[in-house]
Design an enzyme around this catalytic site. Structure first.
Site, PDB file in Angstrom:
ATOM      1  N   ASP A   1       7.240  -4.842  -8.680  1.00 46.28           N
ATOM      2  CA  ASP A   1       7.266  -3.383  -8.678  1.00 46.28           C
ATOM      3  C   ASP A   1       7.744  -2.832  -7.344  1.00 46.28           C
ATOM      4  OD1 ASP A   1       4.810  -4.412  -7.598  1.00 46.28           O
ATOM      5  OD2 ASP A   1       4.001  -2.376  -7.590  1.00 46.28           O
TER       6      ASP A   1
ATOM      7  N   GLU B   1       1.634  -4.122  -7.320  1.00 46.70           N
ATOM      8  CA  GLU B   1       1.209  -4.385  -5.946  1.00 46.70           C
ATOM      9  C   GLU B   1       1.162  -3.095  -5.134  1.00 46.70           C
ATOM     10  OE1 GLU B   1       1.671  -5.295  -1.619  1.00 46.70           O
ATOM     11  OE2 GLU B   1       2.965  -4.120  -2.945  1.00 46.70           O
TER      12      GLU B   1
END
Length: 489
Positions: A79, A146
């Site tokens: 991400d 994350e």
């Protein structure tokens, strides 16, 4: 060396970085990139697992001669923080990142680049695709969310891994070895809104904080950059002592782990106060240009007349509590390390303010390399919330990564660097959240290290990646894997 994007993407790392830049991957919207990784592994007949959190684990057998070397976990996250300049037409849910090369740097176009941590994904894919790079057996794990909750790493099942060596690829400084990182937690303070009827004969104005650099709320917290949410609090507090006005909404920032660059407040004022308002905004432009002349020389406060709903405003009590919250919620460096010069020990960032129909949310990201100090920051936030009659919720907590003086994998990296460059590599800790701490908690005895190329202004639309550093770091990474043939268990 690479003056055109067309030439750059001939390199295997940049080829895969270009490919994943076409796929939406904001935190919380990783299904497409996760599925792409699964398909990539299957097409190469590799062992692949996609778990419920959309983490992807791809395993590749050892090269000939490396069968007896311990397996290595290679880790990064899929991400990215999705930020864009105001007025930029870009839909992160479907539009590809528009890459561009400027001299020796790779940029996006008015958006975040996603090198944090797309470069780890690109390294991993190039490694998995190669038939020539010698390496031990690999357990490549690419996690989700994350940048928001660390939810992907927290959801990993340790039974899926055999390796006791972790090479994390989420560092942002070449020629340095990252060996320790901070833990963190997100705290959201919720202020109930009491609405009043707006008075008659008022006009609506938008006060906007603009021109700040922003940056990563951990790595850039020591750069003295302005926080648009905190600046707005100071402006609104100052206006309260000059003339009556009514507050209708405050919205600022887009991610708790990014220093907010832009904040808007809608206020209603009577016509006879407009000149005073304009004068005060001019004063604040002078104040901020003086305060932030080094760190944020482009800062400016804009004031625009807007067409807006004139029926409701915050009650005076809600307005004062909102301003008090902006003034009192801790922000910035809270303590410095006495063990490592220049390292921030604990900090907090008021990253996002959002006005909902019945509530105002103030979202902060707190970090510390010492858990007790992180806990103290949460207690302080809770006391402020209770004093103001608000609620406080915490989530997305993740552990710190303590320094391991006996790390064997660090010694391999040190040896290879010394042989390549003739000097010792710099050992660093970082005031940011790295997933190493979570994996170390899950896998007893895990020996971890983190590397990465030079990146600048991550989490901002000015994010850029050094092309020579990326290639240098890639070659260093491959040299370490090759050297692991002689790894001492």
């Amino acid at each position: 060396m690479y003056n055109r994007l067309e030439d750059l993407i001939q390199h295997p790392v940049f080829h895969y970085f270009s490919e994943i830049s076409k796929i939406p991957r904001c935190s919380g919207n990783e299904k497409a990139i996760s599925d792409y990784l699964v398909q990539f592994g299957k097409e190469r007949n590799l062992e692949v697992k996609q778990d419920e959190a959309l983490n992807v684990i791809i395993k590749k057998p050892a090269s000939p001669g490396y069968e007896n070397v311990p397996p290595v976990i290679i880790q990064g996250h899929m991400d990215m923080v999705c930020e864009k300049n105001k007025g930029t037409i870009h839909d992160f849910r479907k539009d590809p990142i528009q890459l561009r090369v400027i001299e020796e740097m790779l940029y996006a176009t008015n958006t975040t680049l996603g090198a944090d941590n797309g470069i780890a994904v690109a390294y991993a894919l190039a490694l998995l695709d190669s038939k020539e790079v010698p390496h031990p057996s690999l357990e490549v794990v690419i996690t989700t969310e994350e940048e928001t909750t660390m939810g992907g790493a927290l959801a990993l099942n340790p039974a899926d891994f055999e390796g006791k060596i972790l090479i994390n690829l989420d560092s942002e400084e070449d020629h340095k070895l990252l060996v320790s990182s901070a833990g963190g937690i997100k705290a959201t303070m919720i202020l109930p809104i009491i609405w009043d009827d707006a008075p008659k004969n008022v006009s609506a104005y938008c006060i906007g904080v603009r021109g700040l650099k922003g940056g990563h709320s951990g790595i850039s917290i020591n750069k003295g950059r302005g926080n648009s949410n905190k600046i707005m609090g100071r402006i609104l507090e100052d206006l309260s002592g000059e003339f009556p006005y009514f507050l209708q909404q405050i919205n600022g920032g887009s991610a708790t782990n990014a220093i907010p660059r832009e904040t808007d407040a809608i206020i209603l004022v009577s016509r006879d106060s407009i000149k005073k308002l304009e004068s005060k905004i001019d004063e604040w432009n002078d104040i901020l240009r003086n305060e932030l002349k080094t760190s944020d020389p482009e800062v400016h406060i804009c004031l625009d007349s807007v067409k807006h709903d004139l029926s409701k405003v915050f009650s005076e009590e809600t307005k004062q509590k909102a301003i008090t919250s902006l003034m009192l919620i801790p922000n910035g460096i809270q303590s410095m390390s006495m063990e490592m010069e220049g390292l921030v020990e604990s900090s907090t960032n008021l990253g996002v303010i959002t006005t909902f129909e019945t509530e105002l949310h103030f979202e902060s990201d707190s970090r510390s390399s010492i858990k007790s100090l992180k806990d103290a920051l949460v207690k302080k936030a809770r006391l402020i919330a209770e004093t103001l009659g608000c609620k406080l919720f915490t989530d997305s907590e993740y552990p710190e990564w303590p320094y391991n003086p006996d790390s064997k994998i660090r010694k391999v990296f040190e040896k290879v660097f010394k042989e390549k460059h003739g000097t010792d590599i710099e050992i660093i800790a970082v005031h940011a959240g790295i997933e190493c701490g979570i994996l170390i908690d899950k896998i007893p005895g895990l020996d971890a290290i983190s590397i990465g190329p030079d990146m600048y202004n991550v989490h901002t639309p000015n994010e850029h990646l050094s092309i020579p550093s990326t290639i240098n770091n890639w070659e260093y990474f491959l040299s370490v894997l090759k050297e692991m043939k002689f790894f001492d268990r």
